[in-house]
Design an enzyme around this catalytic site. Structure first.
Site, short mmCIF file in Angstrom:
data_model
loop_
_atom_site.label_atom_id
_atom_site.label_comp_id
_atom_site.label_asym_id
_atom_site.label_seq_id
_atom_site.Cartn_x
_atom_site.Cartn_y
_atom_site.Cartn_z
N THR A 186 0.81 -1.21 0.00
CA THR A 186 0.00 0.00 0.00
C THR A 186 0.85 1.26 0.00
O THR A 186 1.98 1.25 0.52
CB THR A 186 -0.89 0.01 1.27
OG1 THR A 186 -1.44 1.32 1.44
CG2 THR A 186 -0.12 -0.33 2.52
N TYR A 197 -1.75 0.24 10.07
CA TYR A 197 -2.03 -0.47 8.81
C TYR A 197 -0.80 -0.45 7.91
O TYR A 197 -0.33 -1.49 7.43
CB TYR A 197 -3.23 0.18 8.11
CG TYR A 197 -3.43 -0.29 6.69
CD1 TYR A 197 -3.92 -1.55 6.41
CD2 TYR A 197 -3.11 0.54 5.62
CE1 TYR A 197 -4.08 -1.99 5.10
CE2 TYR A 197 -3.27 0.12 4.31
CZ TYR A 197 -3.75 -1.14 4.05
OH TYR A 197 -3.90 -1.57 2.76
#
Ligand SMILES: NC(=O)c1ccc[n+]([C@@H]2O[C@H](COP(=O)([O-])OP(=O)(O)OC[C@H]3O[C@@H](n4cnc5c(N)ncnc54)[C@H](O)[C@@H]3O)[C@@H](O)[C@H]2O)c1
Ligand SMILES: O=c1ccn([C@@H]2O[C@H](COP(=O)(O)OP(=O)(O)O[C@H]3O[C@H](CO)[C@H](O)[C@H](O)[C@H]3O)[C@@H](O)[C@H]2O)c(=O)[nH]1
Length: 331
Positions: free
Chosen positions: A117, A141
């Site tokens: 990501t 995250y």
């Protein structure tokens, strides 16, 4: 070559399954259906319901299906949720990925793609972001994904596993043929939520933060169409199968849209002027994330086919409307 798609009942994984089937590949899906849906997996594709952290199960799937490559999409994906419950994110994204990598190595799987990501970069030091930009995630995250990247790099040196780390920027839109889209019930992504507001499924949309150092004060993101992303993965598997070196590549178009610009695009495409409310900043949100996509173009020969925010939004709206139709028919 059978490809194991983890998270294949989820949003991006289900588009990957379609892209692989369209390319004539054999596929097996492992998904625990925590956010994914059984109905997102085509009937002619085997679905094993289970957790990627179950190493014995993964070993069995690899052996029984003759898995030669893994595309690992399974994970937890909501940035603010990771701030609220970081330990759960390190478990699902890092610890369980370790079990999957261990099963891959033990089972002789040589090729591994990982859904990483843009959140691994944290606040962008300069834009567009190249893969060599500093890695300094501002959310658990992003950190949980970066740790898995690191495990793959080390496993590659130690065990000869070839990997492709694909760092997605913001994934949006739906299959142009209407076969798949973002279906999860607990939607948090901007374009999905805006589409629901346009269709009257939500009373309003909240705009999280209007005081960022960006052109209109709202966060800027690089929105990539999910089908372009899935195609990049098929190219990446071919690339590794040809004996190429492991790689890390950004997946984006190199252009950002602000939250306000996305809202305007959804209003334009739908013709609905839904209410938008100012809300405080959301935890873990960097101001701007825009990719430098030079490497993925050069390495994989990848070219975007859907680089158009209006078209991305239109496909998301069409999918959302079709979901609403299915719900009405079931009621
Ligand atoms: N959506 C985005 O904009 C975006 C951006 C960057 C990276 N990613 C990454 O892409 C991947 C897919 O994201 P998505 O948007 O399709 O999310 P999603 O929630 O729709 O899909 C994730 C899938 O994984 C499954 N899953 C979760 N934990 C599992 C486990 N332990 N074992 C087995 N299955 C499990 C879920 O049931 C779901 O089907 C994720 O790894 C995410 O971090 C997504
Ligand atoms: O109702 C909403 C939803 C979102 N936003 C804003 O819209 C932007 C985009 O938010 P999304 O939730 O759509 O996506 P994120 O940028 O938070 O995260 C997504 O992209 C990241 C990479 O950039 C991660 O990989 C992550 O998995 C994926 O969910 C953010 O500024 C967010 O604050 C709103 O203002 N209102």
């Amino acid at each position: 070559m059978t490809v194991l798609v983890t998270g294949g009942a989820g949003y991006i994984g289900s588009h990957m399954v379609l892209a692989l089937r369209d390319a004539g590949r054999d596929v097996v899906v492992v998904d625990d259906l925590s956010t994914g849906l059984r109905s997102a997996v085509p009937a002619n594709v085997p679905l094993v319901v289970g957790c990627v952290g179950d190493e014995a199960l993964m070993a069995r799937v690899i052996k029984d299906h003759g898995v030669q490559a893994i595309a690992h999409f399974a994970g937890s994906i909501v940035v603010p949720e990771s701030v609220a419950d970081p330990i759960d994110y390190y478990l699902n994204n890092t610890v369980r990925s370790r079990a999957l990598i261990a099963a891959a190595v033990a089972g002789g799987v040589k090729r591994f793609l990982f859904s990483s990501t843009a959140a691994v970069y944290g606040e962008a030091s300069s834009e567009p972001l190249s893969e060599d930009a500093p890695l300094d995630p501002v959310s658990p995250y992003g950190a949980s994904k970066l740790m898995t990247e690191r495990m793959l790099a080390d496993a590659s040196v130690a065990y000869g596993l070839s990997y492709g780390v694909l760092r997605y920027f913001n994934v949006a839109g739906a299959d142009p043929h209407g076969r798949a889209g973002q279906s999860g019930a607990r939607a948090t992504h901007l374009i999905k939520v805006a589409a629901q507001a346009a269709l009257g499924q939500r009373g309003h949309l909240e705009c999280f933060g209007e005081d960022y150092p960006t052109r209109d004060g709202t966060c800027v993101r690089d929105y990539i169409h999910v089908s372009d992303l899935a195609r990049a993965h098929v190219l990446a598997l071919d690339h590794l199968a040809d004996g190429a070196e492991s790689f890390v590549a950004n997946c984006g178009y190199g252009r950002g849209a602000s939250v306000k610009e996305v809202i305007a695009a959804v209003k334009r495409a739908s013709g609905v002027d839904f209410p938008v409310r100012k809300a405080p900043r959301r935890d873990g949100d960097p101001a701007s994330l825009v990719a430098d996509p030079s490497r993925i173009r050069a390495t994989l020969g990848w070219r975007a086919e859907h680089d158009d925010l209006d078209a991305i939004v239109a496909s998301a709206l069409a999918w959302e409307a079709s979901l609403a139709g299915v719900r009405r028919a079931a009621a």
